[in-house]
Design a protein around this motif. Structure first.
Motif: not given
Length: 552
Positions: A299-308
């Motif tokens: 539903e949102i643009a790719p969000f990498w904060n958590n897996i990073h």
């Protein structure tokens, strides 16, 4: 009088031939055209109509079959028809065909459009089972995979459509699997026996259960696959597997809600952060990052904060922080089970790519989901034999976990879990039985013969299965040692007070193998022992230390 006799004779002759023709037609079976496929180029007829039903219709020797206003006659007398047996037939135009009966589901896909990697193009889809269950629909179809698209027999991704342009999709349940609009048709062209992908997913479903399954009983921790045979534009294309997909719906991950990221899903497509070799910066909005492809939340643009954050922790955290925190960041039971699974299969291409990393909900640990399990059990991803059984597959995450040899630490959990699985699931008999069940299903239906008719299929099924069986034997022998905390040879034991000790060495059955009394030797030479697991008792005047060691 003469005219009367001639007319009577002519009438009887006509009647006789009509009777013969009627009798012949009475012994020609009208086959349900929905249950029959014909490849005129390869002169192949395939019928998956229930064979018992067909044989019941034939009270005496069948003469032929008919469908779509064409009759095909048997060239040899037939008493009863059988699954998987080739029957030579002759059409009315004298062309020769080979007829097979199969109990496999049969898929027919027809399209006027050229199929490409993308976008999907309109096609008609029909799947029939021998029990006459059927699915008929419009679909969008495209090629899937990367390297596999270079092969002659290509895999497909299909989506069920309500309309002709894919604006409205619909969910369909196929072959007892989930109801969904999105499905894969796996070609398995690089697998010698078309067995590994399907059987490996079945093994994984037996090994691991999702830790949150009590909250989501419908969640499936992998994919299910079912065999079918495919006709594409009336050309026979061979054995395929109809496969579910790994996605939020399959795993029942929590949906994105109120602008809050809950469930997460990433696919490993290359090496890098996905194998925890290093951790580089990311850019939110990009579809990929350092070996990962973003999947959910969509539903949102790719969000990498958590897996990073997790990868950074694995790569850069101190030993103290890593060993005190890893179990809260990644589900330990899953990490153990996937490591066992990865090494049981020796899935060389699945240490970081060809797998998924998922999270069920906010503040929950990550876990692995396997994917693309073709290059396993002694073959490389291109199908060539890779007869290596004596190594361990690790990535950066598993290298750190492997060093956790503390009491009740990761290595102890691995040892206990392996022992449990070896008693229940991971036995040579059970593994080969699972392969053999799928192998015999295809073999008894004559599917391998048809596959060889269409594709340059050079594998000899019996030899390939024997190779697989022997490979499993050797692999289990090695893992029995490797997963039981093997130590280096010569073995060095601790004796802080430098006292003399008595040493007793037993094999795994408890039989005494060697005794060394009243010695100060600290490097114990064991290179004269055969491969296996041994129990070492080291006794001084205060205590007895017991160690399990493995000789490789």
């Amino acid at each position: 009088m003469f005219f009367f006799r001639y007319s009577f004779y002519k009438f009887n002759l006509i009647f006789f031939f009509l009777l013969l023709n009627l009798l012949a037609k009475s012994n020609v079976l009208e086959v349900d055209p929905e249950m029959c496929g014909i490849d005129h180029e390869h002169k192949l007829i395939l019928i998956n109509q229930d064979l018992q039903e067909i044989n019941n219709l034939f009270q005496h020797n069948p003469q032929g079959i008919a469908f779509k206003n064409t009759t095909y006659y048997f060239l040899k007398p037939i008493q009863a028809l059988e699954i998987g047996i080739p029957y030579l037939m002759e059409a009315q135009d004298k062309k020769k065909y080979t007829l097979y009966f199969t109990s496999l589901p049969v898929i027919h896909i027809t399209t006027e459009n050229e199929i490409a990697d993308e976008p999907r193009v309109l096609a008609d889809f029909r799947l029939t089972e021998s029990n006459k269950n059927s699915v008929i629909s419009k679909i969008g179809i495209e090629y899937r995979g990367k390297w596999s698209q270079s092969l002659a027999k290509k895999p497909f991704r299909i989506e069920f459509w309500e309309d002709n342009n894919g604006l409205i999709t619909k969910n369909v349940s196929l072959l007892g699997m989930r109801s969904d609009d999105d499905w894969n048709l796996q070609a398995m062209y690089n697998e010698p026996l078309r067995l590994r992908s399907k059987t490996n997913n079945e093994i994984w479903l037996k090994i691991y259960s999702l830790y949150y399954s009590y909250l989501e009983p419908a969640a499936i921790n992998g994919v299910r696959m079912e065999y079918a045979e495919l006709f594409l534009n009336n050309q026979y294309r061979g054995i395929y597997c109809v496969s579910e997909r790994v996605d939020r719906k399959q795993l029942k991950l929590k949906k994105y809600k109120s602008e809050k990221v809950k469930g997460e899903l990433y696919k490993g497509v290359l090496w890098g952060a996905s194998t925890y070799d290093y951790c580089i910066n990311y850019v939110n909005g990009n579809e990929t990052w350092s070996g990962f492809k973003y999947k959910y939340p969509s539903e949102i643009a790719p969000f990498w904060n958590n897996i990073h954050s997790f990868v950074y922790f694995v790569v850069n955290s101190s030993d103290e922080d890593f060993y005190s925190q890893y179990s809260s960041r990644f589900n330990t039971e899953n990490s153990v089970d996937y490591f066992i699974f990865l090494n049981l299969l020796r899935a060389l291409d699945n240490t970081g790519r060809n797998l998924y990393v998922a999270k069920y909900d906010t503040d929950q640990p990550y876990f692995y989901v396997p994917w693309d399990l073709d290059g396993t059990f002694g073959i490389y991803f291109d199908g060539t034999k890779l007869n290596i059984t004596d190594d361990l597959l690790l990535n950066g995450f598993y290298k750190r976990l492997w060093e956790d040899t503390t009491e009740n630490g990761w290595r102890m959990k691995l040892e206990k879990r392996w022992e449990n699985l070896r008693n229940e699931i991971i036995t040579h008999e059970n593994i080969t039985k699972m392969f053999k069940t799928n192998y015999e299903y295809l073999q008894q239906n004559g599917a391998y013969e048809r596959e060889e008719l269409i594709w340059p299929y050079k594998a000899k099924p019996e030899e390939e299965f024997e190779y697989l069986s022997q490979w499993v034997t050797k692999r289990l022998e090695y893992l029995d040692i490797a997963f039981n905390k093997p130590l280096s040879i010569p073995y060095m034991y601790e004796d802080s007070e430098n006292n003399k000790v008595n040493i007793h060495l037993f094999n795994i059955k408890g039989i005494l193998i060697k005794t060394i009394l009243n010695t100060k030797i600290k490097n114990l030479p064991l290179d004269d022992l055969e491969k296996g697991i041994y129990i070492l008792h080291i006794q001084d005047d205060k205590k007895t230390e017991v160690k399990k060691i493995g000789i490789q």
